[in-house]
Design an enzyme around this catalytic site. Structure first.
Site, mmCIF file in Angstrom:
data_model
loop_
_atom_site.group_PDB
_atom_site.id
_atom_site.type_symbol
_atom_site.label_atom_id
_atom_site.label_comp_id
_atom_site.label_asym_id
_atom_site.label_seq_id
_atom_site.Cartn_x
_atom_site.Cartn_y
_atom_site.Cartn_z
ATOM 1 N N GLY A 150 1.285 -1.107 0.108
ATOM 2 C CA GLY A 150 -0.258 -0.486 0.167
ATOM 3 C C GLY A 150 0.439 1.071 -0.077
ATOM 4 C CB CYS A 151 0.014 4.420 -0.841
ATOM 5 S SG CYS A 151 -1.177 4.588 -0.562
ATOM 6 C CE1 TYR A 152 -1.361 8.337 4.334
ATOM 7 C CE2 TYR A 152 -3.198 6.559 3.952
ATOM 8 C CZ TYR A 152 -2.702 7.835 4.278
ATOM 9 O OH TYR A 152 -2.989 8.842 3.576
ATOM 10 C CB THR A 154 5.775 2.186 -0.373
ATOM 11 O OG1 THR A 154 4.506 1.391 -1.101
ATOM 12 C CG2 THR A 154 6.380 2.552 -0.927
#
Length: 346
Positions: A150-152, A154
């Site tokens: 997921g972006c968060y 990462t």
């Protein structure tokens, strides 16, 4: 070198659009297939005139796997696991890079509790790999199924990894405060993401629970079983793209000098093409906009406390760029291939 035949399932969402854009410049990729549930039968160029292609969007047909070497699946949680076994049935050697959440966990119970849905192929979880290249590169090289982070997670995991790995058992508490642009919510129509609702306002959300929190805790515990549970709060800010995470780490003992702590980061990431450790400046989302970079800096604020700052583009390093980075690793291409965009400074 033979080209890799690639398909994109979910080619009209923000992640799918950016995968197409990145792969359009990839010298060893042959884009063979684009799917969309909402726009099947439409011309991709008609929907997105800036993409000069004659490809037509099709339905998500797993039989296409026979003609592919790899596919990106940019669908909501639960959708990939519905047909991934069929993809494998048609092509046992196909590489599947899932930008959803279906293959980010080894434990199906954590997944099912987090997303409130049943996992449709838990037997495959044992062979999937969490696709954070800077931590799992050797495993990724041999993988056929990648759970793209997921972006968060990462932004936060890249910021935390050197510290957690070095100070196992010595960390008392971790708090992460993250701010994301509106594109993190995807291309869905919703009142809360309308311009007038978002503009000139900052809003916390997921205050009691956010679905990325179990993902981060799961990965942190793989680094150190003694690590405390992460406390995490995301915020929506009025911009299109980007994530800035500020991470507070509290220790049970006094720490070395700040320069020694920063040296941990230089050493850990010295060979990483997409992690930039800043000397003096603090990261901003503008530094990494439209790039696959993660910019990091740290500061020691007391004898037993540090702050870690980490910035990424949520659509690139937090999704599509990282997915292509994983493709490059698996097929033995230079890792930076088609991912060397210089950040947009304005």
């Amino acid at each position: 070198m033979n080209k890799v035949k690639v398909g994109i399932f979910g080619a009209t969402g923000y992640a799918g659009l950016n995968i197409f854009r990145i792969l359009s410049n990839h010298p060893y990729v042959d884009l063979k297939y684009l799917s969309s549930h909402s726009y099947s039968g439409e011309s991709y160029k008609k929907l997105f005139p800036s993409f000069n292609t004659d490809m037509v969007l099709k339905t998500s047909d797993p039989e296409i796997a026979r003609d592919l070497d790899a596919c990106f699946v940019a669908l909501p949680a639960g959708e990939t696991s519905k047909f991934v076994t069929k993809l494998i049935e048609y092509n046992n050697n196909i590489v599947i890079i899932d930008l959803g959440a279906d293959f980010r966990f080894k434990d199906k119970e954590i997944y099912e509790k987090t997303y409130g849905i049943k996992h449709n192929c838990p037997e495959i979880l044992t062979s999937s790999v969490y696709g954070l290249p800077e931590i799992n590169r050797e495993k990724i090289k041999k993988a056929k199924i990648i759970g793209n982070p997921g972006c968060y997670p990462t932004s936060i995991l890249l910021g935390l990894y050197p510290i957690i790995d070095r100070f196992k058992g010595s960390i008392e508490n971790i708090i992460a405060d993250s701010k994301s642009g509106v594109s993190g919510a995807g291309r869905k129509l919703s009142k809360e993401f309308l311009f007038c609702e978002v503009n000139e306002s900052v809003r916390p959300y997921g205050a009691k629970f956010h679905r990325h929190q179990p993902e981060m805790n799961d990965q942190i515990r793989l680094i150190s079983k003694d690590a405390p549970e992460l406390i995490f709060t995301p915020h929506l800010i009025p911009m299109q793209r980007g994530i800035l995470s500020t991470i507070y780490v509290f220790f049970k003992e006094d720490l070395p000098e700040e320069e020694k702590l920063k040296r941990l980061y230089y050493e850990r990431y010295k060979d990483e093409k997409f992690v930039q450790i800043l000397e003096n400046e603090l990261p901003t989302t503008a530094m990494v906009r439209s790039s696959n970079l993660c910019a990091i800096n740290i500061c020691k604020t007391s004898n037993n406390t540090i702050k870690i700052f980490s910035a990424i583009d949520n659509l690139i390093k937090g999704a599509s760029g990282q997915a292509v980075q994983n493709l490059n690793i698996i097929f033995g291409f230079p890792e930076e291939l088609s991912l060397t965009n210089i950040p947009e400074v304005i």
